[in-house]
Every structure is written in C-alpha cells, then in structure tokens.
Design an enzyme around this catalytic site. Structure first.
Site, short mmCIF file in Angstrom:
data_model
loop_
_atom_site.label_atom_id
_atom_site.label_comp_id
_atom_site.label_asym_id
_atom_site.label_seq_id
_atom_site.Cartn_x
_atom_site.Cartn_y
_atom_site.Cartn_z
N VAL A 49 -37.80 7.44 2.04
CA VAL A 49 -37.67 8.61 1.16
C VAL A 49 -36.26 9.18 1.24
O VAL A 49 -36.00 10.30 0.80
CB VAL A 49 -38.71 9.70 1.55
CG1 VAL A 49 -40.12 9.17 1.37
CG2 VAL A 49 -38.50 10.19 2.99
N HIS A 88 -43.37 5.70 -1.37
CA HIS A 88 -43.85 6.91 -0.68
C HIS A 88 -43.20 8.17 -1.21
O HIS A 88 -43.25 9.21 -0.55
CB HIS A 88 -43.62 6.79 0.83
CG HIS A 88 -44.48 5.76 1.49
ND1 HIS A 88 -44.09 5.03 2.58
CD2 HIS A 88 -45.71 5.31 1.16
CE1 HIS A 88 -45.06 4.19 2.93
NE2 HIS A 88 -46.07 4.34 2.09
N CYS A 132 -42.31 28.51 -4.26
CA CYS A 132 -42.06 28.13 -5.66
C CYS A 132 -41.40 29.31 -6.39
O CYS A 132 -41.84 30.46 -6.26
CB CYS A 132 -43.39 27.79 -6.32
SG CYS A 132 -43.29 27.41 -8.07
N1 APR Z 1 -32.39 -3.43 10.98
C1 APR Z 1 -33.57 -3.87 10.46
N2 APR Z 1 -34.79 -3.48 10.92
C2 APR Z 1 -34.80 -2.61 11.97
C3 APR Z 1 -33.62 -2.12 12.57
C4 APR Z 1 -32.38 -2.56 12.03
N3 APR Z 1 -31.21 -2.15 12.55
N4 APR Z 1 -33.99 -1.30 13.61
C5 APR Z 1 -35.34 -1.28 13.62
N5 APR Z 1 -35.83 -2.09 12.67
C6 APR Z 1 -37.23 -2.38 12.32
C7 APR Z 1 -38.19 -2.26 13.46
O1 APR Z 1 -38.25 -3.49 14.19
C8 APR Z 1 -39.50 -2.01 12.71
O2 APR Z 1 -40.08 -3.24 12.29
O3 APR Z 1 -37.63 -1.42 11.38
C9 APR Z 1 -39.03 -1.22 11.48
C10 APR Z 1 -39.29 0.28 11.60
O4 APR Z 1 -40.67 0.45 11.61
P1 APR Z 1 -41.30 1.81 11.05
O5 APR Z 1 -40.56 2.95 11.62
O6 APR Z 1 -42.79 1.72 11.23
O7 APR Z 1 -40.93 1.78 9.52
P2 APR Z 1 -41.80 1.32 8.31
O8 APR Z 1 -42.42 -0.02 8.55
O9 APR Z 1 -40.95 1.49 7.12
O10 APR Z 1 -42.96 2.45 8.25
C11 APR Z 1 -43.77 2.44 7.11
O11 APR Z 1 -44.91 4.40 7.91
O12 APR Z 1 -45.00 6.51 8.83
C12 APR Z 1 -44.98 5.80 7.65
O13 APR Z 1 -44.30 6.68 5.60
C13 APR Z 1 -43.81 6.16 6.79
O14 APR Z 1 -42.66 4.73 5.20
C14 APR Z 1 -43.11 4.82 6.54
C15 APR Z 1 -44.22 3.83 6.82
#
Ligand code: APR
Length: 256
Positions: free
Chosen positions: A105, A121, A152
């Site tokens: 986001v 999202h 608002c």
């Molecule tokens: N480059 C690429 N990937 C990375 C890096 C990097 N430098 N650093 C960390 N990661 C990876 C981690 O290994 C992990 O797989 O990014 C991912 C982060 O995981 P999350 O924080 O769970 O992110 P995401 O999968 O997008 O979460 C999905 O969960 O809480 C909700 O709405 C929120 O959109 C989010 C959704």
C-alpha cells in the site's frame, strides 16, 4: 544450477513471453527502508495485528491511528522506489511488462513510474470516511490529520486509510483485475512475498494452474517455492532485478 544460469534462463523466458505480470509483496519495498510484516524485524513482531482488525479499529481508532501515523504516514510516505521497483518500470517501458499486481500500500510502484498497478490491498495514499464513504487524498488533508482520530471534513465521521484491514473485503475491481491477469499472463514475476496471505496468494496459484511460468525472487524459500515456482532466483530483489534487467538488455542488444 547457478544463480547466473537461472537469471539467464529467466531473462530468456521473459523475452519470449506473450504477456508478463508482476505480483509483489512487502519484500520488494524492504530495500526502500519499509519493514516487512513477517520475518526478521517484521511489523507483526513489534505490533499486534489486532490493531489492523476493522472491528478493533472501529472500537478504538486512536490506538491504531497512532501506529498508522508512525509507520505508514510519518515514514512510508517518504520512502523512495528502489532498484527493484525501477527495474519493473524499465520492463514496462521495454514493452515486456504489462501489469503490476501489488499487495503493498506504499505507492512505490506508481512512484517508480509503472502505469498499470493493481493495488490488491488498497492504498495508504487515500483516506475514506467510515460513515459517509467520502474519500480524500492524504496529502490534501495532512494538516487536518493532527486530530486523533482524523475526522471526515463532510460529516465528522472517523477516517480510515483506504487499505484493507483484517476482516474487510478486497476491493472488487482489484480482485477482478488480478484474477483476470492470472488468466491472461503467460509469465508471472513473483517478488518479495511469503505467499501466505489469502486471497492474494491465490492469484499466482491460479495463474500456475493454467500453465503460467512462475519466476520467484526472494532471499528465502516461501510457500510458493516448492509448489508453483518454476525458476527461483534467491536473493534480495534490488540486486536480482538489476541483474535480470542487465541480462535482458544485453540479450536484446544482441538481437537488434
Ligand atoms: N527482497 C525481496 N524479498 C524480501 C526482501 C528483499 N530485500 N526482504 C524480505 N523479503 C521477503 C521475505 O522473505 C518474505 O517472503 O519478503 C517477504 C515479506 O513477507 P510479508 O511481510 O509477509 O509480506 P507479504 O507476503 O507481502 O504479506 C502479505 O500480509 O499482513 C498482510 O496486508 C499485509 O500485504 C500484506 C500481506
């Protein structure tokens, strides 16, 4: 196979694909300084996810707004795209990437220049009124956001960022566009996501089910890696995307 060889194979598949989509998660923005949700230094290791449950927000908006201000507005709004975001913009400019479907986001894909971004999202850029549904650009009413919680301007209802809280539905247009792309694209670049959050994770899964090639970029294996991923490029996305773009540019220059 070495990472170098995998990058060469991934570049060749991107160059020969009919239609490429990117599917990104919080990991692509980590090198812009934005912490991920899960894993080391993840937001959920510092804050209780209940703060992002819509029922909790309605009951105690001030508590959540304190976190929103600290993490999403005082900080994220100042973050800049990194080489991975810029690489996806270059890919669009080269006519090799159509749509970015992001779970993020942070608006960084748009800041990098991509013109077709589906925000699965929602976005932190806009605030929406819980009562009358009026929508505001955060930047336009930033000076009003000193009230806690922000209210608002039309009806004094509580304002909420226009992104999906736990317990809320996915924006219907984003849902429809994402699964349409899963049907149309013949290659998905899956970058920086655990693949653990639904229904977002269903997008690449559905793409794979109809034969789409899945190229995944992540420093570590994920829920997707052993299941749907065809080429796993292990590493941080800024570095891997940069190398991928160099390889694509090199191959393209030879075939011109
Ligand atoms: N480059 C690429 N990937 C990375 C890096 C990097 N430098 N650093 C960390 N990661 C990876 C981690 O290994 C992990 O797989 O990014 C991912 C982060 O995981 P999350 O924080 O769970 O992110 P995401 O999968 O997008 O979460 C999905 O969960 O809480 C909700 O709405 C929120 O959109 C989010 C959704």
């Amino acid at each position: 196979m070495t990472l170098r060889k995998l990058i060469e194979e991934a570049a060749a598949k991107i160059l020969s694909a009919e239609r490429v989509a990117a599917f990104t998660g919080a990991g692509i923005s980590v090198e812009s300084g934005i912490p991920p949700f899960r894993g080391k230094d993840g937001l959920w290791s510092k804050y209780d996810p209940v703060l992002f449950e819509i029922s909790h927000f309605r009951a105690q908006p001030i508590e959540t707004w304190r976190l929103l201000k600290e993490v999403f507005y005082n900080f994220m709004a100042k973050a800049e795209p990194n080489a991975a975001h810029r690489g996806l913009f270059q890919l669009e400019q080269m006519g090799l990437l159509k749509t970015v479907i992001t779970q993020n986001v942070d608006n960084l894909h748009q800041k990098a220049g991509n013109t077709d971004v589906v925000e699965f999202h929602g976005t932190s850029k806009r605030l929406v009124c819980l009562d009358c549904l009026s929508s505001y650009n955060y930047a336009d009413i930033e000076e009003h956001v000193t009230d806690m919680p922000p209210l608002c301007l039309a009806c004094r209802g509580i304002l909420k960022p226009d992104f999906v809280f736990f317990g809320e539905g996915i924006p219907p247009k984003a849902l429809q566009r994402s699964f349409m792309e899963a049907m149309l694209a013949d290659l998905f670049l899956v970058i920086g996501t655990t693949g653990e959050v639904y229904p977002a994770a269903l997008v690449p899964i559905q793409a794979k089910q109809k034969g789409t090639v899945i190229i995944e970029i992540n420093p570590e294996p994920t829920a997707f890696t052993g299941q749907i991923t065809d080429i796993f490029l292990q590493g941080k996305s800024a570095q891997i995307v940069s190398e991928l773009m160099d390889q694509i540019a090199m191959v393209r220059s030879k075939t011109r």
